[in-house]
Enzyme design. Structure first.
Site, PDB file in Angstrom:
ATOM      1  N   HIS A  15       0.840  -1.204   0.000  1.00 19.48           N
ATOM      2  CA  HIS A  15       0.000   0.000   0.000  1.00 19.48           C
ATOM      3  C   HIS A  15       0.874   1.252   0.000  1.00 19.48           C
ATOM      4  O   HIS A  15       1.789   1.372   0.799  1.00 19.48           O
ATOM      5  CB  HIS A  15      -0.882  -0.026   1.255  1.00 19.48           C
ATOM      6  CG  HIS A  15      -1.924   1.042   1.308  1.00 19.48           C
ATOM      7  ND1 HIS A  15      -2.142   1.782   2.439  1.00 19.48           N
ATOM      8  CD2 HIS A  15      -2.810   1.480   0.387  1.00 19.48           C
ATOM      9  CE1 HIS A  15      -3.129   2.626   2.220  1.00 19.48           C
ATOM     10  NE2 HIS A  15      -3.554   2.468   0.973  1.00 19.48           N
ATOM     11  N   ASP A  44      -1.231   6.555  -4.867  1.00 14.81           N
ATOM     12  CA  ASP A  44      -2.250   7.582  -5.101  1.00 14.81           C
ATOM     13  C   ASP A  44      -1.717   8.664  -6.030  1.00 14.81           C
ATOM     14  O   ASP A  44      -0.549   9.046  -5.938  1.00 14.81           O
ATOM     15  CB  ASP A  44      -2.642   8.221  -3.759  1.00 14.81           C
ATOM     16  CG  ASP A  44      -3.041   7.178  -2.739  1.00 14.81           C
ATOM     17  OD1 ASP A  44      -4.093   6.556  -2.923  1.00 14.81           O
ATOM     18  OD2 ASP A  44      -2.277   6.964  -1.771  1.00 14.81           O
ATOM     19  N   HIS A  57      -1.128  11.481  -1.639  1.00 19.47           N
ATOM     20  CA  HIS A  57      -2.410  11.048  -1.084  1.00 19.47           C
ATOM     21  C   HIS A  57      -3.304  12.207  -0.669  1.00 19.47           C
ATOM     22  O   HIS A  57      -4.465  12.294  -1.065  1.00 19.47           O
ATOM     23  CB  HIS A  57      -2.172  10.123   0.118  1.00 19.47           C
ATOM     24  CG  HIS A  57      -3.435   9.606   0.738  1.00 19.47           C
ATOM     25  ND1 HIS A  57      -4.163  10.326   1.664  1.00 19.47           N
ATOM     26  CD2 HIS A  57      -4.120   8.453   0.551  1.00 19.47           C
ATOM     27  CE1 HIS A  57      -5.233   9.628   2.028  1.00 19.47           C
ATOM     28  NE2 HIS A  57      -5.225   8.481   1.356  1.00 19.47           N
ATOM     29  N   GLU A 117      -4.199   4.580  -7.959  1.00 19.10           N
ATOM     30  CA  GLU A 117      -5.458   5.118  -7.447  1.00 19.10           C
ATOM     31  C   GLU A 117      -5.577   6.580  -7.850  1.00 19.10           C
ATOM     32  O   GLU A 117      -4.770   7.420  -7.444  1.00 19.10           O
ATOM     33  CB  GLU A 117      -5.564   4.984  -5.922  1.00 19.10           C
ATOM     34  CG  GLU A 117      -6.954   5.453  -5.492  1.00 19.10           C
ATOM     35  CD  GLU A 117      -7.137   5.652  -3.998  1.00 19.10           C
ATOM     36  OE1 GLU A 117      -6.394   5.080  -3.188  1.00 19.10           O
ATOM     37  OE2 GLU A 117      -8.060   6.424  -3.649  1.00 19.10           O
TER      38      GLU A 117
HETATM   39  O1  G3P Z   1      -6.670   1.964  -2.979  1.00 13.47           O
HETATM   40  C1  G3P Z   1      -6.955   1.491  -1.709  1.00 13.47           C
HETATM   41  C2  G3P Z   1      -6.730   2.505  -0.630  1.00 13.47           C
HETATM   42  O2  G3P Z   1      -5.495   3.124  -0.817  1.00 13.47           O
HETATM   43  C3  G3P Z   1      -7.826   3.530  -0.567  1.00 13.47           C
HETATM   44  O3  G3P Z   1      -7.722   4.413   0.500  1.00 13.47           O
HETATM   45  O4  G3P Z   1      -7.082   6.528   1.567  1.00 13.47           O
HETATM   46  O5  G3P Z   1      -5.489   4.656   1.582  1.00 13.47           O
HETATM   47  O6  G3P Z   1      -5.957   5.884  -0.525  1.00 13.47           O
HETATM   48  P1  G3P Z   1      -6.502   5.409   0.787  1.00 13.47           P
HETATM   49 MG    MG Z   2      -4.833   4.769  -2.001  1.00 15.43          MG
END
Ligand code: G3P
Ligand code: MG
Length: 255
Positions: A15, A44, A57, A117
């Site tokens: 992640h 992101d 992000h 993302e």
């Molecule tokens: O893409 C999954 C996850 O990253 C979504 O939430 O806020 O961590 O970008 P966030």
């Molecule tokens: Mg994300």
């Protein structure tokens, strides 16, 4: 028994590049993930003021990037000169905000599969979806033409507008609809953006919903799973893949 999944990508993604072991959404994070064997990541993307996508992000500075104001108050090269690593640890001082093009190219060159993302700042959904899709399609044109779908990035977003825009610009780059919790009309929404997969917060998933998503023919991905026991449970339910912040506890070959 689950129907054959639509998921053609790795099972475990780091992640934000390197989970919580390195500053999120930076080259240092990506390299940390790779050092631990990961060849698949989620990260992101949003737009800088000049319309250039950067890996980031939050729509504002202050948490992971030293400074103040919004991401769209700055051009991409101004952001790239800011410190996105010092907040995490002194040894990451000066780690830049990556430009999407450079970050994605590095991933491609090292065989790291990408879940981009699309994270638009409010009001920039259409521009952001289009810009990210344009870059993905341009960078992976040969793979798309050859039908090497497992190598092509997957574009996900909470923003259906951004996904529609991505489809408009690059219909062949696959999309996934991100939802914290599946609403009653999840299937209609996912079809409306021609999603190949549904990405959901694992805390809101049930075995019944997992079965329904799989039965409807979508890939099923969860975020963000940090406990091995929970990850095993989700896989038993039919979840096909997930991202984790704990790349120290859950490795790329986790099963
Ligand atoms: O893409 C999954 C996850 O990253 C979504 O939430 O806020 O961590 O970008 P966030
Ligand atoms: Mg994300």
């Amino acid at each position: 028994m689950n129907p054959p999944g639509a998921w053609r990508y790795p099972r475990v993604l780091a992640h934000r590049g390197g989970g919580t072991l390195a500053p999120e959404n930076t080259m240092a994070g990506l390299v940390e993930g790779m050092r631990r064997g990961f060849r698949a990541i989620e990260y992101d993307v949003m737009l800088a003021r000049d319309g250039v996508p950067v890996v980031m992000h939050d729509p504002f500075l202050g948490r992971t990037v030293a400074g103040s104001g919004n991401v769209f108050d700055y051009d991409a090269l101004e952001l790239a000169a800011m410190d996105a690593g010092g907040w995490f640890a002194r040894r990451y001082d000066g780690e830049p905000v990556p430009l999407l093009v450079e970050f994605a190219q590095f991933c491609k060159a090292h065989g790291v599969w990408q879940n981009m993302e699309i994270k638009p700042a409010p009001g920039y959904e259409i521009e952001t979806g289009g810009a990210v899709a344009r870059i993905a399609a341009g960078m992976f044109g040969d793979e798309i033409a050859a039908g090497q779908w497992a190598a092509v990035p997957l574009l996900s977003s909470f923003s259906e507008l951004a996904l529609e825009s991505a489809r408009e610009v690059a219909p062949l780059v696959p999309r996934a609809l991100l939802m914290s919790e599946l609403p009653p009309d999840w299937e209609r929404r996912a079809h409306a953006v021609d999603a190949v997969a549904i990405h959901v917060n694992h805390r809101h998933l049930t075995p019944e919903l997992a079965q329904a998503v799989r039965a409807a023919g979508f890939g099923l991905f969860c975020y963000t799973v940090d406990e091995p026991a929970r990850a095993r449970e989700l896989l038993r339910w039919g979840v096909e893949a997930f991202c984790t912040d704990r790349i120290d506890l859950i490795g790329p070959d986790f099963s």
